[in-house]
Motif scaffolding. Structure first.
Motif, PDB file in Angstrom:
ATOM      1  N   ALA A   1       0.853  -1.195   0.000  1.00 16.31           N
ATOM      2  CA  ALA A   1       0.000   0.000   0.000  1.00 16.31           C
ATOM      3  C   ALA A   1       0.890   1.246   0.000  1.00 16.31           C
ATOM      4  CB  ALA A   1      -0.889  -0.006   1.234  1.00 16.31           C
ATOM      5  N   GLU A   2       0.416   2.265  -0.676  1.00 17.35           N
ATOM      6  CA  GLU A   2       1.208   3.479  -0.724  1.00 17.35           C
ATOM      7  C   GLU A   2       1.201   4.150   0.627  1.00 17.35           C
ATOM      8  OE1 GLU A   2      -0.584   4.382  -5.060  1.00 17.35           O
ATOM      9  OE2 GLU A   2       0.469   6.041  -4.110  1.00 17.35           O
ATOM     10  N   LYS A   3       2.369   4.663   1.020  1.00 16.13           N
ATOM     11  CA  LYS A   3       2.467   5.329   2.309  1.00 16.13           C
ATOM     12  C   LYS A   3       2.375   6.837   2.174  1.00 16.13           C
ATOM     13  CE  LYS A   3       4.386   3.733   5.791  1.00 16.13           C
ATOM     14  NZ  LYS A   3       5.169   3.212   6.905  1.00 16.13           N
ATOM     15  N   VAL A   4       2.753   7.353   1.036  1.00 19.45           N
ATOM     16  CA  VAL A   4       2.720   8.795   0.807  1.00 19.45           C
ATOM     17  C   VAL A   4       1.969   9.022  -0.512  1.00 19.45           C
ATOM     18  CG1 VAL A   4       4.066  10.892   0.495  1.00 19.45           C
ATOM     19  CG2 VAL A   4       4.912   9.079   2.000  1.00 19.45           C
TER      20      VAL A   4
ATOM     21  N   ILE B   1      10.402   7.955   2.531  1.00 14.88           N
ATOM     22  CA  ILE B   1       9.519   7.559   1.436  1.00 14.88           C
ATOM     23  C   ILE B   1       8.954   8.801   0.781  1.00 14.88           C
ATOM     24  CG2 ILE B   1       7.496   6.206   0.792  1.00 14.88           C
ATOM     25  CD1 ILE B   1       7.860   4.687   3.430  1.00 14.88           C
ATOM     26  N   PHE B   2       9.124   8.859  -0.525  1.00 19.15           N
ATOM     27  CA  PHE B   2       8.599   9.988  -1.285  1.00 19.15           C
ATOM     28  C   PHE B   2       7.261   9.617  -1.920  1.00 19.15           C
ATOM     29  CE2 PHE B   2      12.225  12.903  -1.576  1.00 19.15           C
ATOM     30  CZ  PHE B   2      13.262  12.101  -1.155  1.00 19.15           C
ATOM     31  N   GLY B   3       6.423  10.611  -2.104  1.00 17.46           N
ATOM     32  CA  GLY B   3       5.226  10.420  -2.905  1.00 17.46           C
ATOM     33  C   GLY B   3       5.592  10.403  -4.375  1.00 17.46           C
ATOM     34  N   SER B   4       4.595  10.336  -5.222  1.00 18.08           N
ATOM     35  CA  SER B   4       4.844  10.231  -6.660  1.00 18.08           C
ATOM     36  C   SER B   4       5.090  11.579  -7.311  1.00 18.08           C
ATOM     37  CB  SER B   4       3.675   9.525  -7.340  1.00 18.08           C
ATOM     38  OG  SER B   4       2.463  10.176  -7.018  1.00 18.08           O
TER      39      SER B   4
ATOM     40  N   GLN C   1       3.798   2.469  -8.968  1.00 17.61           N
ATOM     41  CA  GLN C   1       2.909   3.560  -8.553  1.00 17.61           C
ATOM     42  C   GLN C   1       3.695   4.867  -8.403  1.00 17.61           C
ATOM     43  OE1 GLN C   1       2.647   0.365  -7.025  1.00 17.61           O
ATOM     44  NE2 GLN C   1       1.037   0.073  -8.542  1.00 17.61           N
ATOM     45  N   LYS C   2       4.950   4.844  -8.788  1.00 14.82           N
ATOM     46  CA  LYS C   2       5.827   6.028  -8.796  1.00 14.82           C
ATOM     47  C   LYS C   2       6.276   6.469  -7.416  1.00 14.82           C
ATOM     48  CE  LYS C   2       5.614   6.637 -13.235  1.00 14.82           C
ATOM     49  NZ  LYS C   2       6.760   6.276 -14.068  1.00 14.82           N
ATOM     50  N   GLN C   3       6.057   5.628  -6.417  1.00 16.32           N
ATOM     51  CA  GLN C   3       6.486   6.013  -5.090  1.00 16.32           C
ATOM     52  C   GLN C   3       7.971   5.693  -4.920  1.00 16.32           C
ATOM     53  OE1 GLN C   3       3.926   6.137  -1.483  1.00 16.32           O
ATOM     54  NE2 GLN C   3       4.965   4.233  -1.065  1.00 16.32           N
ATOM     55  N   LEU C   4       8.727   6.638  -4.393  1.00 15.20           N
ATOM     56  CA  LEU C   4      10.157   6.476  -4.182  1.00 15.20           C
ATOM     57  C   LEU C   4      10.406   6.039  -2.750  1.00 15.20           C
ATOM     58  CD1 LEU C   4      11.807   9.594  -5.821  1.00 15.20           C
ATOM     59  CD2 LEU C   4      12.464   7.240  -6.242  1.00 15.20           C
ATOM     60  N   GLN C   5      11.230   4.998  -2.585  1.00  7.21           N
ATOM     61  CA  GLN C   5      11.529   4.512  -1.252  1.00  7.21           C
ATOM     62  C   GLN C   5      13.015   4.285  -1.083  1.00  7.21           C
ATOM     63  OE1 GLN C   5       9.541   0.881  -0.230  1.00  7.21           O
ATOM     64  NE2 GLN C   5      10.045   1.040   1.943  1.00  7.21           N
ATOM     65  N   TRP C   6      13.548   4.798  -0.010  1.00  9.19           N
ATOM     66  CA  TRP C   6      14.957   4.597   0.304  1.00  9.19           C
ATOM     67  C   TRP C   6      15.247   3.120   0.548  1.00  9.19           C
ATOM     68  CZ3 TRP C   6      16.828   2.754   5.058  1.00  9.19           C
ATOM     69  CH2 TRP C   6      18.223   2.816   5.225  1.00  9.19           C
TER      70      TRP C   6
END
Lengths: 116, 116
Positions: free
Chosen positions: A1-4, A105-108, B41-46
């Protein structure tokens, strides 16, 4: 699941207007940090503003300010008096740590175009 | 001038095969090198931050297993194995570990991995 989650992938405004970029997040941590970054074509992620979960202060830095609604897990970036140079991609990011390790964690991202 | 050179830029990976990625740092002012993954989903994660030659770390995330190695002061590698879903891997560099404030954080162009 997306966090941001940044719902809007693009936005456009006229020079001089104000813009609000929305971001929602998920975390089970009590202490965490939220950031807004601007991604430049050079690859640099420029730090804009930070909100700490424990702070009730309304953060502001120059033309940037945030609206932090902790109970809703929402943080919005407000950019006032938009300029064409404000065009770029804006990322919301969540920093949290648990069990001695941390993650960012970055959003899209939302691509902003400011028209003169 | 790009601070980070990532190769390859794109790779098609047969299911079950591992792939090795390289990232070359062009400016020793920013020695903290990291890997980030960007999902569909384009989410960036470290993923990892490795500072010194010889540093190694492993991590398993949904859809892929990772092994990161800081080979030299200027080279960071990532082995991606057991990948079940496509993703993009970004290399970053910064002057300090704690990039959560106003430290400059630079992203490479990324390597896009697709599963065959």
């Amino acid at each position: 699941a997306e966090k941001v989650i940044q719902v809007w992938s693009t936005a456009s405004r006229q020079e001089g207007e104000e813009l609000t970029l929305d971001c929602s997040y998920e975390t089970s941590q009590v202490l965490y940090h939220l950031f807004w970054y601007k991604h430049l074509l050079s690859g640099e992620m420029v730090f804009l503003i930070r909100q700490t979960s424990s702070s009730t202060a309304k953060e502001r830095s120059g033309r940037y300010s945030v609206v932090f609604q902790k109970s809703l897990k929402s943080i919005s970036l407000i950019i006032s008096a938009l300029q064409p140079d404000d065009s770029g991609k804006y990322f919301c990011a969540l920093w949290e740590s648990s069990s001695g390790s941390w993650q960012l964690i970055f959003g899209s991202g939302t691509q902003l175009t400011v028209m003169p | 001038v790009t601070l980070l050179e990532q190769n390859p830029r794109w790779r098609l990976v047969p299911r079950g095969q591992a792939v090795n990625l390289r990232c070359i740092l062009k400016n020793s002012q920013y020695p903290w090198m990291s890997w980030y993954q960007q999902d569909l989903q384009k989410q960036l994660q470290w993923l990892f931050t490795l500072r010194s030659p010889g540093d190694k770390e492993v991590k398993s995330l949904p859809g892929a297993d990772y092994l990161a190695t800081r080979v030299t002061d200027t080279e960071l590698r990532l082995q991606v194995a057991n990948m079940s879903q496509g993703r993009t891997l970004y290399c970053t560099c910064s002057a300090a570990l704690r990039t959560i404030s106003n430290e400059r954080l630079f992203f490479g162009h990324g390597t896009k991995l697709s599963v065959l």
